[in-house]
Design a protein around this motif. Structure first.
Motif, PDB file in Angstrom:
ATOM      1  N   TYR A  39       0.866  -1.172   0.000  1.00  0.00           N
ATOM      2  CA  TYR A  39       0.000   0.000   0.000  1.00  0.00           C
ATOM      3  C   TYR A  39       0.901   1.220   0.000  1.00  0.00           C
ATOM      4  CZ  TYR A  39      -4.209   2.710   0.973  1.00  0.00           C
ATOM      5  OH  TYR A  39      -5.273   3.572   0.872  1.00  0.00           O
ATOM      6  N   TRP A  41       0.731   5.653  -0.233  1.00  0.00           N
ATOM      7  CA  TRP A  41       0.060   6.946  -0.321  1.00  0.00           C
ATOM      8  C   TRP A  41       0.971   7.846  -1.132  1.00  0.00           C
ATOM      9  CZ3 TRP A  41       0.176  10.707   4.399  1.00  0.00           C
ATOM     10  CH2 TRP A  41      -0.437  11.907   4.070  1.00  0.00           C
ATOM     11  N   CYS A  53      -7.068  12.344  -2.493  1.00  0.00           N
ATOM     12  CA  CYS A  53      -5.837  11.588  -2.296  1.00  0.00           C
ATOM     13  C   CYS A  53      -5.603  10.628  -3.459  1.00  0.00           C
ATOM     14  CB  CYS A  53      -5.906  10.770  -1.005  1.00  0.00           C
ATOM     15  SG  CYS A  53      -6.291  11.737   0.459  1.00  0.00           S
ATOM     16  N   HIS A  55      -3.719   7.073  -3.930  1.00  0.00           N
ATOM     17  CA  HIS A  55      -3.081   5.942  -3.249  1.00  0.00           C
ATOM     18  C   HIS A  55      -2.896   4.807  -4.243  1.00  0.00           C
ATOM     19  CE1 HIS A  55      -4.293   6.926   1.178  1.00  0.00           C
ATOM     20  NE2 HIS A  55      -4.103   8.033   0.494  1.00  0.00           N
ATOM     21  N   VAL A  63      -8.085   0.164   0.200  1.00  0.00           N
ATOM     22  CA  VAL A  63      -8.211   1.613   0.381  1.00  0.00           C
ATOM     23  C   VAL A  63      -9.241   1.914   1.464  1.00  0.00           C
ATOM     24  CG1 VAL A  63      -8.888   3.777  -0.743  1.00  0.00           C
ATOM     25  CG2 VAL A  63      -7.498   2.103  -1.995  1.00  0.00           C
TER      26      VAL A  63
END
Length: 93
Positions: A39, A41, A53, A55, A63
């Motif tokens: 994961y 960001w 955002c 990601h 998410v």
């Protein structure tokens, strides 16, 4: 890894202080670390009462789980289909 655009409705978002944004970032980082899956960001933008955002995650559920663990909304989560910008105009057709 797929990219997702996340829209978060946060009343007064544009008035958040640097300290408040840092605290949100710390929560986000802790939530990412706790997921146990790849994961990432990439960035966030604050505009009006919303935070947008970008990601990277394997799927939408990751998410949404990140948002649950961080304690912030994920009102809209959509996969990014493509990306382009001014440099795209110079590419051959």
């Amino acid at each position: 890894m797929p990219r997702f655009l996340i829209e978060r409705e946060i009343p007064g978002a544009s008035e958040l202080t640097e300290q408040q944004l840092a605290e949100i970032a710390q929560k986000s980082n802790a939530a990412m670390a706790s997921l146990g899956v790849p994961y990432r960001w990439l960035t966030s933008y604050v505009a009006g009462d919303k935070v947008y955002c970008i990601h990277e995650a394997d799927d939408e559920e990751a998410v949404r789980e990140h948002a649950r663990r961080g304690g912030f909304p994920a009102d809209v989560v959509v996969p990014v289909a493509n990306e382009f910008g001014p440099q795209t105009a110079g590419k051959p057709i």
